[in-house]
Design an enzyme around this catalytic site. Sequence first.
Site, PDB file in Angstrom:
ATOM      1  N   GLU A 146     -10.491  -2.542   1.514  1.00 52.45           N
ATOM      2  CA  GLU A 146     -10.220  -2.701   0.085  1.00 52.45           C
ATOM      3  C   GLU A 146      -9.835  -4.135  -0.250  1.00 52.45           C
ATOM      4  OE1 GLU A 146      -7.349   0.193  -1.139  1.00 52.45           O
ATOM      5  OE2 GLU A 146      -8.758   1.857  -0.928  1.00 52.45           O
ATOM      6  N   GLU A 193       0.826  -1.204   0.000  1.00 57.48           N
ATOM      7  CA  GLU A 193       0.000   0.000   0.000  1.00 57.48           C
ATOM      8  C   GLU A 193       0.864   1.260   0.000  1.00 57.48           C
ATOM      9  OE1 GLU A 193      -3.263   0.029  -0.331  1.00 57.48           O
ATOM     10  OE2 GLU A 193      -3.437  -2.150  -0.236  1.00 57.48           O
ATOM     11  N   GLU A 196      -5.672   4.077   7.879  1.00 53.44           N
ATOM     12  CA  GLU A 196      -5.173   3.525   6.615  1.00 53.44           C
ATOM     13  C   GLU A 196      -5.110   2.003   6.663  1.00 53.44           C
ATOM     14  OE1 GLU A 196      -4.330   3.008   2.846  1.00 53.44           O
ATOM     15  OE2 GLU A 196      -4.908   4.934   3.715  1.00 53.44           O
TER      16      GLU A 196
END
Length: 123
Positions: free
Chosen positions: A81, A33, A74
Amino acid sequence: MSPSPFKGQTGLKRILNATGYSLAGFLAAFRGEAAFRQLVLLNVVLIPVAFLLDVSRGERALMIAVCLLALIVELLNSAIEATVDRVSLERHPLSKNAKDMGSAAQFVALTVITVTWATILLG
């Protein structure tokens, strides 16, 4: 569905396993990420700066806490996701909503950093 082999563990073994899973999560986020890597860099810069500033201990703690909050958000956003992508890569309005809401949460966290730091530094 078979029960999880990890259920029922207690004590030190459970803590060690949980620590291993957490470290694996950090590593996966850092490797996969870009947004997480950017936030780590931001924290590497801002947290030492917080110690250099002439602010109260409470203000310093708040400045550091909001930085760490963005990392937490995050990690959760990335988990959302990954889960959505695991279920299906097909475009679907609910998948888009889930990903957009995770992104919105991160936007709020970054706004909290900005407002907190600005309020303390300009206050």
